[in-house]
Design a protein around this motif. Structure first.
Motif, PDB file in Angstrom:
ATOM      1  N   HIS A   1       0.727  -1.290   0.266  1.00  0.00           N
ATOM      2  CA  HIS A   1       0.021   0.413   0.215  1.00  0.00           C
ATOM      3  C   HIS A   1       0.597   1.933  -0.145  1.00  0.00           C
ATOM      4  CE1 HIS A   1       0.847  -0.028   4.427  1.00  0.00           C
ATOM      5  NE2 HIS A   1       0.209   0.924   4.506  1.00  0.00           N
ATOM      6  N   THR A   2       2.103   1.007   0.262  1.00  0.00           N
ATOM      7  CA  THR A   2       2.926   2.598   0.015  1.00  0.00           C
ATOM      8  C   THR A   2       3.960   2.832  -0.831  1.00  0.00           C
ATOM      9  OG1 THR A   2       4.156   1.326   1.671  1.00  0.00           O
ATOM     10  CG2 THR A   2       2.914   2.966   2.601  1.00  0.00           C
ATOM     11  N   SER A   3       4.087   1.544  -1.788  1.00  0.00           N
ATOM     12  CA  SER A   3       4.136   1.788  -3.224  1.00  0.00           C
ATOM     13  C   SER A   3       3.773   2.613  -4.214  1.00  0.00           C
ATOM     14  CB  SER A   3       4.526  -0.056  -4.126  1.00  0.00           C
ATOM     15  OG  SER A   3       2.869  -0.117  -4.017  1.00  0.00           O
TER      16      SER A   3
ATOM     17  N   CYS B   1      -4.231  11.689   1.838  1.00  0.00           N
ATOM     18  CA  CYS B   1      -3.270  10.609   1.743  1.00  0.00           C
ATOM     19  C   CYS B   1      -2.236  11.510   2.097  1.00  0.00           C
ATOM     20  CB  CYS B   1      -2.937  10.208   0.112  1.00  0.00           C
ATOM     21  SG  CYS B   1      -1.957   9.149  -0.251  1.00  0.00           S
ATOM     22  N   PRO B   2      -1.466  10.694   3.135  1.00  0.00           N
ATOM     23  CA  PRO B   2       0.330  11.066   4.247  1.00  0.00           C
ATOM     24  C   PRO B   2       1.066  10.973   2.651  1.00  0.00           C
ATOM     25  CG  PRO B   2      -0.803   8.650   4.856  1.00  0.00           C
ATOM     26  CD  PRO B   2      -2.230   9.527   3.712  1.00  0.00           C
ATOM     27  N   ILE B   3       0.769  10.184   1.280  1.00  0.00           N
ATOM     28  CA  ILE B   3       2.263  10.452   0.736  1.00  0.00           C
ATOM     29  C   ILE B   3       1.558  11.112  -0.112  1.00  0.00           C
ATOM     30  CG2 ILE B   3       2.969   8.792  -1.233  1.00  0.00           C
ATOM     31  CD1 ILE B   3       1.614   6.103  -0.153  1.00  0.00           C
ATOM     32  N   CYS B   4       0.444  11.633  -0.630  1.00  0.00           N
ATOM     33  CA  CYS B   4       0.770  12.519  -1.358  1.00  0.00           C
ATOM     34  C   CYS B   4       0.876  14.032  -0.950  1.00  0.00           C
ATOM     35  CB  CYS B   4      -0.724  13.019  -2.190  1.00  0.00           C
ATOM     36  SG  CYS B   4      -1.401  12.204  -3.358  1.00  0.00           S
ATOM     37  N   ARG B   5       0.547  14.187   0.899  1.00  0.00           N
ATOM     38  CA  ARG B   5       1.027  15.462   1.556  1.00  0.00           C
ATOM     39  C   ARG B   5       1.997  15.497   1.887  1.00  0.00           C
ATOM     40  NH1 ARG B   5      -3.435  14.583   5.619  1.00  0.00           N
ATOM     41  NH2 ARG B   5      -2.301  13.581   7.257  1.00  0.00           N
ATOM     42  N   ASP B   6       3.526  14.388   1.853  1.00  0.00           N
ATOM     43  CA  ASP B   6       4.377  14.324   2.403  1.00  0.00           C
ATOM     44  C   ASP B   6       4.976  15.186   0.380  1.00  0.00           C
ATOM     45  OD1 ASP B   6       5.213  11.011   4.772  1.00  0.00           O
ATOM     46  OD2 ASP B   6       4.491  13.317   4.678  1.00  0.00           O
TER      47      ASP B   6
ATOM     48  N   ALA C   1       3.832   1.536  -7.535  1.00  0.00           N
ATOM     49  CA  ALA C   1       2.208   0.594  -8.105  1.00  0.00           C
ATOM     50  C   ALA C   1       1.047   0.974  -7.840  1.00  0.00           C
ATOM     51  CB  ALA C   1       2.102  -0.425  -8.243  1.00  0.00           C
ATOM     52  N   PHE C   2       0.726   1.307  -6.501  1.00  0.00           N
ATOM     53  CA  PHE C   2      -0.793   0.933  -5.697  1.00  0.00           C
ATOM     54  C   PHE C   2      -1.211   2.061  -5.443  1.00  0.00           C
ATOM     55  CE2 PHE C   2      -2.864   1.897  -1.846  1.00  0.00           C
ATOM     56  CZ  PHE C   2      -4.293   0.507  -2.343  1.00  0.00           C
ATOM     57  N   HIS C   3       0.375   3.481  -4.922  1.00  0.00           N
ATOM     58  CA  HIS C   3      -0.391   4.678  -4.960  1.00  0.00           C
ATOM     59  C   HIS C   3      -1.627   5.039  -6.288  1.00  0.00           C
ATOM     60  CE1 HIS C   3      -0.170   9.090  -4.096  1.00  0.00           C
ATOM     61  NE2 HIS C   3      -0.848   8.876  -3.713  1.00  0.00           N
ATOM     62  N   ASP C   4      -0.272   5.114  -7.392  1.00  0.00           N
ATOM     63  CA  ASP C   4      -0.919   5.471  -8.649  1.00  0.00           C
ATOM     64  C   ASP C   4      -2.545   4.860  -9.326  1.00  0.00           C
ATOM     65  OD1 ASP C   4       1.555   6.728  -8.642  1.00  0.00           O
ATOM     66  OD2 ASP C   4       2.850   5.512 -10.357  1.00  0.00           O
ATOM     67  N   ALA C   5      -1.988   3.830  -8.699  1.00  0.00           N
ATOM     68  CA  ALA C   5      -3.697   3.272  -8.907  1.00  0.00           C
ATOM     69  C   ALA C   5      -4.493   3.610  -7.849  1.00  0.00           C
ATOM     70  CB  ALA C   5      -3.763   1.298  -9.310  1.00  0.00           C
ATOM     71  N   TYR C   6      -4.628   3.709  -6.481  1.00  0.00           N
ATOM     72  CA  TYR C   6      -5.560   4.112  -5.424  1.00  0.00           C
ATOM     73  C   TYR C   6      -6.389   5.331  -5.838  1.00  0.00           C
ATOM     74  CZ  TYR C   6      -7.757   5.820  -1.475  1.00  0.00           C
ATOM     75  OH  TYR C   6      -8.113   5.468  -0.115  1.00  0.00           O
ATOM     76  N   HIS C   7      -5.939   6.773  -5.904  1.00  0.00           N
ATOM     77  CA  HIS C   7      -6.352   7.358  -6.301  1.00  0.00           C
ATOM     78  C   HIS C   7      -7.619   7.625  -7.058  1.00  0.00           C
ATOM     79  CE1 HIS C   7      -4.539   9.612  -2.580  1.00  0.00           C
ATOM     80  NE2 HIS C   7      -4.293   9.508  -3.097  1.00  0.00           N
ATOM     81  N   PRO C   8      -7.403   7.346  -8.886  1.00  0.00           N
ATOM     82  CA  PRO C   8      -8.250   7.755  -9.622  1.00  0.00           C
ATOM     83  C   PRO C   8      -9.643   6.068  -9.367  1.00  0.00           C
ATOM     84  CG  PRO C   8      -6.209   7.529 -10.307  1.00  0.00           C
ATOM     85  CD  PRO C   8      -6.080   6.860  -9.305  1.00  0.00           C
ATOM     86  N   TYR C   9      -8.743   5.209  -8.662  1.00  0.00           N
ATOM     87  CA  TYR C   9     -10.021   3.878  -8.120  1.00  0.00           C
ATOM     88  C   TYR C   9     -10.292   4.100  -7.253  1.00  0.00           C
ATOM     89  CZ  TYR C   9     -11.562  -0.400  -5.475  1.00  0.00           C
ATOM     90  OH  TYR C   9     -12.882  -0.976  -5.510  1.00  0.00           O
ATOM     91  N   LEU C  10     -10.332   5.158  -6.810  1.00  0.00           N
ATOM     92  CA  LEU C  10     -11.301   5.535  -5.613  1.00  0.00           C
ATOM     93  C   LEU C  10     -12.270   7.096  -5.796  1.00  0.00           C
ATOM     94  CD1 LEU C  10     -11.781   5.224  -2.048  1.00  0.00           C
ATOM     95  CD2 LEU C  10      -9.973   7.260  -2.143  1.00  0.00           C
ATOM     96  N   ASP C  11     -11.738   7.528  -6.645  1.00  0.00           N
ATOM     97  CA  ASP C  11     -12.270   8.367  -7.473  1.00  0.00           C
ATOM     98  C   ASP C  11     -13.235   7.628  -7.913  1.00  0.00           C
ATOM     99  OD1 ASP C  11     -12.908  11.755  -8.497  1.00  0.00           O
ATOM    100  OD2 ASP C  11     -12.292  10.491  -9.749  1.00  0.00           O
ATOM    101  N   ARG C  12     -13.065   6.708  -8.594  1.00  0.00           N
ATOM    102  CA  ARG C  12     -14.313   6.363  -9.505  1.00  0.00           C
ATOM    103  C   ARG C  12     -15.297   5.584  -8.585  1.00  0.00           C
ATOM    104  NH1 ARG C  12     -13.650   9.567 -12.883  1.00  0.00           N
ATOM    105  NH2 ARG C  12     -12.221   8.861 -14.213  1.00  0.00           N
ATOM    106  N   VAL C  13     -14.933   5.432  -7.502  1.00  0.00           N
ATOM    107  CA  VAL C  13     -15.425   4.997  -6.455  1.00  0.00           C
ATOM    108  C   VAL C  13     -16.806   5.029  -6.398  1.00  0.00           C
ATOM    109  CG1 VAL C  13     -16.124   3.264  -3.917  1.00  0.00           C
ATOM    110  CG2 VAL C  13     -14.172   2.267  -6.311  1.00  0.00           C
TER     111      VAL C  13
END
Length: 67
Positions: A8-10, A56-61, A12-24
């Motif tokens: 979940h901190t990779s 997102c802590p990753i985006c905020r960082d 690959a995961f991060h790049d797929a997560y936000h578009p997925y969450l937006d669509r959900v």
């Protein structure tokens, strides 16, 4: 990549997560509208957008480091 076990901190995961969450969330809003239920926006949860980047802590960082 995510399907093969990306953490979940990779990237690959991060790049797929936000578009997925937006669509959900777009789907949820569309279903509520179709069922003639009350619609809502991200602001109802205190969020800026459905994609979760504001929480997102990753985006905020990244934003902090890039500033």
């Amino acid at each position: 990549m995510v399907g093969t076990g990306a953490g979940h901190t990779s990237a690959a995961f991060h790049d797929a997560y936000h578009p997925y969450l937006d669509r959900v969330w777009a789907y949820r809003v569309a279903v509520r509208k179709e069922l003639q239920d009350r619609t809502f926006s991200p602001a109802a949860f205190g969020w800026d957008a459905w994609d979760g980047k504001d929480r997102c802590p990753i985006c905020r960082d990244e934003l902090t480091v890039g500033a």
